[in-house]
Design an enzyme around this catalytic site. Sequence first.
Site, PDB file in Angstrom:
ATOM      1  N   HIS A 232       0.362  -1.225  -0.329  1.00  0.00           N
ATOM      2  CA  HIS A 232       0.128  -0.062  -0.270  1.00  0.00           C
ATOM      3  C   HIS A 232       1.161   1.686   0.202  1.00  0.00           C
ATOM      4  O   HIS A 232       1.475   1.088  -0.954  1.00  0.00           O
ATOM      5  CB  HIS A 232      -0.654   0.083   0.913  1.00  0.00           C
ATOM      6  CG  HIS A 232      -1.701   0.944   1.205  1.00  0.00           C
ATOM      7  ND1 HIS A 232      -2.521   1.901   0.125  1.00  0.00           N
ATOM      8  CD2 HIS A 232      -3.281   0.874   2.103  1.00  0.00           C
ATOM      9  CE1 HIS A 232      -3.273   2.619   0.429  1.00  0.00           C
ATOM     10  NE2 HIS A 232      -3.859   2.005   1.489  1.00  0.00           N
ATOM     11  N   HIS A 271      -2.523  -1.628 -10.080  1.00  0.00           N
ATOM     12  CA  HIS A 271      -3.590  -1.640  -9.327  1.00  0.00           C
ATOM     13  C   HIS A 271      -4.428  -2.669  -9.058  1.00  0.00           C
ATOM     14  O   HIS A 271      -4.985  -2.993 -10.055  1.00  0.00           O
ATOM     15  CB  HIS A 271      -3.843   0.057  -9.316  1.00  0.00           C
ATOM     16  CG  HIS A 271      -4.061   0.592  -8.342  1.00  0.00           C
ATOM     17  ND1 HIS A 271      -5.337   0.663  -8.308  1.00  0.00           N
ATOM     18  CD2 HIS A 271      -4.020   1.912  -7.480  1.00  0.00           C
ATOM     19  CE1 HIS A 271      -5.918   1.725  -7.224  1.00  0.00           C
ATOM     20  NE2 HIS A 271      -4.625   1.683  -6.076  1.00  0.00           N
ATOM     21  N   ASP A 325       2.730   5.041  -6.481  1.00  0.00           N
ATOM     22  CA  ASP A 325       3.422   5.328  -5.571  1.00  0.00           C
ATOM     23  C   ASP A 325       4.499   5.863  -6.366  1.00  0.00           C
ATOM     24  O   ASP A 325       6.262   5.389  -5.896  1.00  0.00           O
ATOM     25  CB  ASP A 325       3.985   3.966  -4.985  1.00  0.00           C
ATOM     26  CG  ASP A 325       3.159   4.540  -3.930  1.00  0.00           C
ATOM     27  OD1 ASP A 325       2.697   5.463  -3.686  1.00  0.00           O
ATOM     28  OD2 ASP A 325       2.058   3.158  -3.535  1.00  0.00           O
TER      29      ASP A 325
HETATM   30  C1  SDX Z   1      -1.300   2.218  -3.565  1.00  0.00           C
HETATM   31  O1  SDX Z   1      -5.685   0.885  -3.878  1.00  0.00           O
HETATM   32  C2  SDX Z   1      -6.097   1.444  -3.052  1.00  0.00           C
HETATM   33  O2  SDX Z   1      -6.384   2.267  -4.136  1.00  0.00           O
HETATM   34  C3  SDX Z   1      -4.017   2.268  -2.893  1.00  0.00           C
HETATM   35  C4  SDX Z   1      -3.309   3.395  -3.874  1.00  0.00           C
HETATM   36  C5  SDX Z   1      -4.399   4.566  -2.560  1.00  0.00           C
HETATM   37  O3  SDX Z   1      -4.386   5.520  -3.576  1.00  0.00           O
HETATM   38  O4  SDX Z   1      -4.623   3.753  -1.779  1.00  0.00           O
HETATM   39  O5  SDX Z   1      -3.556   3.333  -4.735  1.00  0.00           O
HETATM   40  C6  SDX Z   1      -1.971   3.337  -3.495  1.00  0.00           C
HETATM   41  O6  SDX Z   1      -1.716   1.172  -2.866  1.00  0.00           O
HETATM   42  C7  SDX Z   1      -0.677   1.860  -4.539  1.00  0.00           C
HETATM   43  C8  SDX Z   1       0.061   0.690  -4.658  1.00  0.00           C
HETATM   44  C9  SDX Z   1       1.269   0.679  -4.073  1.00  0.00           C
HETATM   45  N1  SDX Z   1       1.422  -1.063  -4.736  1.00  0.00           N
HETATM   46  C10 SDX Z   1       3.088  -1.187  -5.030  1.00  0.00           C
HETATM   47  O7  SDX Z   1       3.590  -0.725  -5.988  1.00  0.00           O
HETATM   48  C11 SDX Z   1       3.197  -2.999  -4.728  1.00  0.00           C
HETATM   49  C12 SDX Z   1       3.192  -3.309  -6.069  1.00  0.00           C
HETATM   50  N2  SDX Z   1       1.815  -4.348  -6.629  1.00  0.00           N
HETATM   51  C13 SDX Z   1       1.333  -5.225  -6.473  1.00  0.00           C
HETATM   52  O8  SDX Z   1       1.655  -5.822  -5.069  1.00  0.00           O
HETATM   53  C14 SDX Z   1      -0.322  -4.924  -6.884  1.00  0.00           C
HETATM   54  O9  SDX Z   1      -0.248  -4.992  -7.922  1.00  0.00           O
HETATM   55  C15 SDX Z   1      -1.152  -4.313  -5.557  1.00  0.00           C
HETATM   56  C16 SDX Z   1      -0.765  -4.691  -4.046  1.00  0.00           C
HETATM   57  C17 SDX Z   1      -0.743  -2.847  -5.653  1.00  0.00           C
HETATM   58  C18 SDX Z   1      -2.349  -4.780  -5.921  1.00  0.00           C
HETATM   59  O10 SDX Z   1      -2.877  -5.858  -6.365  1.00  0.00           O
HETATM   60  P1  SDX Z   1      -4.052  -6.962  -6.360  1.00  0.00           P
HETATM   61  O11 SDX Z   1      -4.817  -6.199  -7.030  1.00  0.00           O
HETATM   62  O12 SDX Z   1      -3.823  -8.193  -5.634  1.00  0.00           O
HETATM   63  O13 SDX Z   1      -2.791  -7.777  -7.130  1.00  0.00           O
HETATM   64  P2  SDX Z   1      -2.398  -9.704  -8.006  1.00  0.00           P
HETATM   65  O14 SDX Z   1      -1.368  -9.077  -6.587  1.00  0.00           O
HETATM   66  O15 SDX Z   1      -2.989  -9.820  -7.326  1.00  0.00           O
HETATM   67  O16 SDX Z   1      -1.260  -9.312  -9.161  1.00  0.00           O
HETATM   68  C19 SDX Z   1      -2.508  -9.929 -10.007  1.00  0.00           C
HETATM   69  C20 SDX Z   1      -1.430  -9.753 -11.107  1.00  0.00           C
HETATM   70  C21 SDX Z   1      -1.012 -11.040 -10.664  1.00  0.00           C
HETATM   71  O17 SDX Z   1       0.176 -11.823 -11.960  1.00  0.00           O
HETATM   72  P3  SDX Z   1      -0.655 -13.049 -12.143  1.00  0.00           P
HETATM   73  O18 SDX Z   1      -0.102 -14.078 -11.025  1.00  0.00           O
HETATM   74  O19 SDX Z   1      -1.997 -13.149 -12.494  1.00  0.00           O
HETATM   75  O20 SDX Z   1      -0.051 -13.688 -13.374  1.00  0.00           O
HETATM   76  O21 SDX Z   1      -1.118  -8.979 -11.667  1.00  0.00           O
HETATM   77  C22 SDX Z   1       0.936  -9.188 -11.587  1.00  0.00           C
HETATM   78  C23 SDX Z   1       0.259 -10.352 -10.470  1.00  0.00           C
HETATM   79  O22 SDX Z   1       2.152 -10.788  -9.930  1.00  0.00           O
HETATM   80  N3  SDX Z   1       1.171  -7.509 -10.912  1.00  0.00           N
HETATM   81  C24 SDX Z   1       2.533  -7.842 -10.783  1.00  0.00           C
HETATM   82  C25 SDX Z   1       2.363  -6.768 -10.289  1.00  0.00           C
HETATM   83  N4  SDX Z   1       1.522  -6.243  -9.616  1.00  0.00           N
HETATM   84  C26 SDX Z   1       0.720  -7.101 -10.158  1.00  0.00           C
HETATM   85  N5  SDX Z   1       3.621  -8.513 -11.032  1.00  0.00           N
HETATM   86  C27 SDX Z   1       4.334  -7.772 -11.465  1.00  0.00           C
HETATM   87  N6  SDX Z   1       4.704  -6.135 -10.397  1.00  0.00           N
HETATM   88  C28 SDX Z   1       4.087  -5.442 -10.117  1.00  0.00           C
HETATM   89  N7  SDX Z   1       3.777  -4.673  -9.469  1.00  0.00           N
END
Ligand code: SDX
Length: 388
Positions: A232, A271, A325
């Site tokens: 997050h 996201h 971020d």
């Molecule tokens: C914020 O929700 C909000 O509004 C949050 C926010 C706010 O303003 O409050 O926008 C702020 O928290 C932004 C996010 C910050 N986090 C990160 O940057 C961490 C990296 N991102 C991820 O871990 C992920 O994208 C999340 C946590 C942001 C979202 O998670 P989800 O929706 O649970 O997605 P997931 O982990 O289930 O991923 C879905 C797919 C997966 O691939 P498959 O297994 O389907 O093949 O997308 C891939 C993931 O591996 N994936 C990524 C990735 N993010 C998702 N692969 C590589 N790098 C990434 N960053």
Amino acid sequence: MAFKYGGKVDFPITVTLGRGLEGAITNESSIGYVDGQEGKLVYRGYDVADLAEHSSFEETAYLLIFGKLPQKDELDEFDRQLKENRDIDPKIIDILKKLPTTAHPMSKLEVAVSSLGCFDPITINNVEIGTQAGIKLISKLASVTAMLARIRKNQDIIAPRKDLRHAENFMYMISGEIPDELTTKVMDMALILHADHGMNASTFTSMVVASTLSDMYSAICAGICSLKGPLHGGANEFSLENLIKLTSETEARKWVQDCIKNKVKIMGFGHRIYKVYDPRARIFKRYAKEICEQAGKSDLYKIAEVVEDEVVKAYGSKGIFPNVDFYSGLIYNSLGIDTSLFTPIFAVSRVAGWVARILEYLPNSRIFRPRAVYTGPTDLKYTPMEER
Ligand code: SDX
């Protein structure tokens, strides 16, 4: 995922289980809307890009909480209350100074907000009291965060000034110098862009706490605890730490390829809601270029662009783009702000959204109480220790 429930039938036989509550709806709200398909973010009907350009954090916080753009006298009064509440009780500063220097500022922020609650024992079970506490918290979170920055460096605390704008005073309390116009503008914009974002994890957390009719301080403290995590708000710190380790474009490309090969999630990308470019990241990117150039950090900006390019080439078709971020950290770094302060700054802004959403929910509040699908047995007989 559709899930066949095979246990005791006291709720529907087939339920849809969205991992991480994906697809779940918690409540109705007119505060903000995240359009994940169009890549648009709206606060109370206004496009956040428009607010970032023309509004101020103070006005945006007012908009989120009271539901309309203020008249001049209304904004003046709101601003007066924010300014009036900037001081922090010296006893709380003493508590913060006693915490280990090595502790993360987000952990200290949790202590600070709990302490503020101890010194202002009120409840939020009515909107009027909750609003007063919310305004205090919006004001004091900025002061406390700036103080934590100085405590971490063993520097003397700088008292807040009542003649400066919110973002201006915040930067002043960190550095001891009144920031230039561009710095103030960019920090103000950062605070506007982070102020609200639908039912994200920290907002949901704070609302769950508030739904028990706990007090505003406890609800905001819970929001901070939730925001801290690297998936997050904490992602901004990890993202910048990754970028500053990369010394060339070739190294940056290789690093991304290694992450992809090893299935390592790249911080600052992806996201749950946005499957297109995060509109906030687009705005941050524009300013990051200018601020990095001004700080003599154009190379860092170029590295970030290369990382973005590689990640989007690999994952763009899956809807993975930079999120809020990714570029924000470049801006803070170029403004001379320590990495450990990035997530606290997120909280300094998001507190406005937390407060607004809690206050909106409060009049018709019902305790949040979902269920889990129980998959264990229900008919085991207790066995005494010696028979196990
Ligand atoms: C914020 O929700 C909000 O509004 C949050 C926010 C706010 O303003 O409050 O926008 C702020 O928290 C932004 C996010 C910050 N986090 C990160 O940057 C961490 C990296 N991102 C991820 O871990 C992920 O994208 C999340 C946590 C942001 C979202 O998670 P989800 O929706 O649970 O997605 P997931 O982990 O289930 O991923 C879905 C797919 C997966 O691939 P498959 O297994 O389907 O093949 O997308 C891939 C993931 O591996 N994936 C990524 C990735 N993010 C998702 N692969 C590589 N790098 C990434 N960053």
